[in-house]
Each structure stands twice: as structure tokens, then as C-alpha cells.
Scaffold this active site. Sequence first.
Site, PDB file in Angstrom:
ATOM      1  N   LYS A 256     -13.824   5.063   5.165  1.00  0.00           N
ATOM      2  CA  LYS A 256     -14.045   5.059   3.659  1.00  0.00           C
ATOM      3  C   LYS A 256     -13.427   3.661   3.348  1.00  0.00           C
ATOM      4  CE  LYS A 256      -9.675   7.309   2.756  1.00  0.00           C
ATOM      5  NZ  LYS A 256      -8.894   8.265   2.073  1.00  0.00           N
TER       6      LYS A 256
ATOM      7  N   ASN B 228      -9.931   2.422   3.873  1.00  0.00           N
ATOM      8  CA  ASN B 228      -9.463   2.225   5.289  1.00  0.00           C
ATOM      9  C   ASN B 228     -10.132   1.294   5.927  1.00  0.00           C
ATOM     10  OD1 ASN B 228      -7.862   4.524   4.879  1.00  0.00           O
ATOM     11  ND2 ASN B 228      -9.001   5.992   5.908  1.00  0.00           N
TER      12      ASN B 228
ATOM     13  N   ASP C  19     -12.104   9.649   8.983  1.00  0.00           N
ATOM     14  CA  ASP C  19     -11.685   9.384   7.574  1.00  0.00           C
ATOM     15  C   ASP C  19     -12.521   7.748   7.101  1.00  0.00           C
ATOM     16  OD1 ASP C  19     -10.424   9.714   5.102  1.00  0.00           O
ATOM     17  OD2 ASP C  19      -8.650   9.311   5.532  1.00  0.00           O
TER      18      ASP C  19
ATOM     19  N   GLY D  25       0.901  -1.191   0.155  1.00  0.00           N
ATOM     20  CA  GLY D  25       0.090   0.022  -0.049  1.00  0.00           C
ATOM     21  C   GLY D  25       0.753   1.247  -0.065  1.00  0.00           C
TER      22      GLY D  25
ATOM     23  N   VAL E 197       3.267   1.112   2.851  1.00  0.00           N
ATOM     24  CA  VAL E 197       3.106   0.031   3.904  1.00  0.00           C
ATOM     25  C   VAL E 197       3.857  -1.413   3.098  1.00  0.00           C
ATOM     26  CG1 VAL E 197       1.221  -1.611   5.143  1.00  0.00           C
ATOM     27  CG2 VAL E 197       0.812   0.985   4.722  1.00  0.00           C
TER      28      VAL E 197
ATOM     29  N   GLY F 278       0.555   5.761   0.854  1.00  0.00           N
ATOM     30  CA  GLY F 278      -0.164   6.843   1.212  1.00  0.00           C
ATOM     31  C   GLY F 278       0.418   8.363   1.045  1.00  0.00           C
TER      32      GLY F 278
ATOM     33  N   PHE G 199       2.124  10.183   2.654  1.00  0.00           N
ATOM     34  CA  PHE G 199       3.465  10.591   3.234  1.00  0.00           C
ATOM     35  C   PHE G 199       4.214   9.387   3.524  1.00  0.00           C
ATOM     36  CE2 PHE G 199       0.450  13.283   5.411  1.00  0.00           C
ATOM     37  CZ  PHE G 199       0.485  14.591   4.513  1.00  0.00           C
TER      38      PHE G 199
END
Length: 452
Positions: free
Chosen positions: A247, A250, A245, A129, A136, A131, A133
Site C-alpha cells: 500500500k 509502506n 501489505d 511515523g 519511527v 504504527g 504498536f
Amino acid sequence: MSSQLLAPIKIEGYLTKQGGSFKSWSKRWFILRKGELSYYKSKSDTSEPKGTIPLKTVGFIRISEKKKKHVFEIHTAGRTILVMADNDESRNRWIEVLTRERDLIINADTIKKPAKLTVDDFELLKLVGKGSFGKVLQVRKKDTNDIYAMKVLSKNQIVENDEVIHTISERVVLQKISHPFLVNLHYSFQTEDKLYLILDYINGGELFYHLRKEKRFGEERVRFYCAEILLALEHLHLSGVIYRDLKPENLLVTKDGHICMTDFGLCKEGFITSKDKTKTFCGTPEYLAPEVVLSKSYGKPVDWWAYGSLMFEMLTGMPPFFSENTKEMYNKILHERLVFPSAMSSDARSLIDELLERDPSKRLCNPTKIKRHPFFKSIDWESLYHKKVAPPYIPRVKDKLDTTQIDPTFTEEVPTLTISGEYEVQDIPQKDFEGFSFVADSYLVSPPTTSP
């Protein structure tokens, strides 16, 4: 004699507890020791407790608003326990001791010296994954062969984007929560330029990934996912945390088919009462509540708006007020009438309609009332919490290392610690990240995934 019985007693005494199918009140002898509050039939009969409440599962303890005098509430992930003391002084003493002991357990890292872990303790396996900043990675801890997810964050990008508070808040929230449908934090550490969070590795894929492939889910599947998400959100709120957050990206699906909420970067603590508010404009546009769009003060109700939007998306394939143009989407969120597909059941429409109420004071935000909605009439909440309800979908994963349910856009990349857009910065304010390192006590987290 067991170690539990040998443990020192922190507080003990008679309290009157509400319970049973008729919600009757019964006097019980309560004992707090070794992080567990147990209650017995009487002071003279403590051979076998009638019930035990592990403090690690408690969100908060507070004075009850019930009409009965001297009552306080103990909120756990699965239920709210009502207990009555003899007087206000006794009640306040129990609340004080229980809260202090609960906090000692949740903040166990403050009294336990963290092990000095580094990236060299882990073998990088796959990228799973990305993001804003960081990224993962699927990793293996070299000394145990345990499989984890390693979240790597760039300090300079966090500082440049003024996200230090959110990042530290994520680590703090992860440290204090423990719930079947929330991801567990096992370790955290840092270098001069990066932060590392070592989390449960969940390999059933993002809910977003499955929804994109299948376009929409059937109502039974949506009911199951929404029920587990509800319990996770309820636990966060009882712990004084708003999520902000919610969604599909997530929400992860475990290899057994259960929901696991992750990514707590936008969480905010300190929301104990309905009067606690904030004004920070943050979140994902498709799921923002009207009060956020209008830059008004807001609280926990924003999570229930996002919950309703997510439910609508799972049933239809799209968020309720979606537009490619963000400004137009905000206008729809504020003004457009909600239109339901004719195929959607009346119970689903009713629940979504109450969740997507534009006035937060009228919105359906009480988890207890949501659980009682006809849409959830088939759910056994106690069995669901203990994962005794069979999931409607089981991801096809061969083993603990399987990444077939992860978007191949990620897994086909070579796993490295380099973060896109990162560059060397000499003067990162290291004081901003003091106290980031953490090692979880084994009783606070689920056993990690071990490779075959």
C-alpha cells in the site's frame, strides 16, 4: 594477488550456462569462493571471470522445470540464470553447496557476535511515523554521526495483540533480504519492554503523502514506481516471502526519487512453490485479494492483486473498490465490475485488468510476463535495477536531515520513546523475543546516510 583469489574454493567444475542474446548454451568453468560464484571461459583461463554472481543477491537455487536434463536455476534480483550439470548427482551437489553458502551469508549474524547497542548510542532527532504498536524516529548514531530510522515497538502491545510471530518474522525477513528497492536493516536490539530496529533513513516521504498532496500521478511516474515495486516484490517472492501489505503508506521515496519498500510486519516466509499456502486473515482492507476476503488458502498471487490495486490508485487517486463501509468494500472486491476512467491508457487498463483477476489461478502473477506487458515496453529492466533510469520526480530535500517531505503531524511532535497506549507490564514473556539482536555485515547493506 587479491584476497578473492586467495580465498578457499568451496566447489568448482564445468557447468553449461545459458546466456547471450540467442540464449545459447556454453560450457564454463565455475568457481565458488568468498560468497561469489564466478565463471570463466575454461579451467586453464581463470585470469578474468566472464561473470560473477554474488550469493547475497540470490533468492533461491532449485531444480529447473525446463525439459533439458540436469538443469538448475539460480534466482537473483535482476534475472534467473539457467545452468546445466553433467548428471543429477552433480546438479544436486551444486545446489546443496550454493544454498548452504548463500544461507551462511544471509544469516551472517548467527556466526558473528552482535555488538551490544542500546538506545543511549543514538540521539533522537524527529518523530517521522507511527504504527499500531510503535513509532519511527529519525536518529543519529553518536559515535559515527550516521543518520538512521529507529523503529520502536512495544513488547506488551505485541504480546497482547498476538503479534509476536509477525514481529519476529519482520526482523528475520529484514535480515535475509538485500535489494535496491527494499529498506536495509543495520541493527536490532531490545530492552525488557521494547524492541528496536535500526533501518535506512529515507527522507523523500511516503508515497501516500505525495499521492494525497497531488491527488493522482501521471502514467510515466506510475510506470516508473510500478517497475521498481515489481522488482522488489519479485525478489521477495524468489526469497520465499509473501509481503501481504502492499500500500502507499509502506512505500517510501528516496531523496533521489526511487522507491523503497518498508514495513515487513505482515510478511510470511516459506513460500517456495505455488503449492505453499496460508489462511491467516491479514492486510489492509482496500488491497485484500478476493481469496483473503473469503478466508480461503492463498499464496503469492495476493501480492499481485494488491499491486494492481495500488497501480489503479496511483493513476486515479482511489483504490479500485473503495468504500467507507468495510463490509460493502469487501462485497465490491468480490463482485463489482471494475470501471476504468476514460483517460486511462489501454495498456494500463489491460495490465490492471489482468492483475485484478478474481480467480488467483488465472491472475497475472508471473513477474517475467508482467515485465513483458506493453505497459512496460519502455522499461530497461537491467538499467532500472542498477538505478540508472532517471526518476520522474525528485523530492525537494535540502540535506540528509531534512524532514519537509514527512507528514508534519509526526515531525511537530517531540521525539520520545514513549508509545501511545503503552503501560507497564511486569510479566512480558522474554523468551518470545530471544535472538532478536542483530548487527548487519557491511557487505549486506548499503552505506548509511551520514549527516553533513
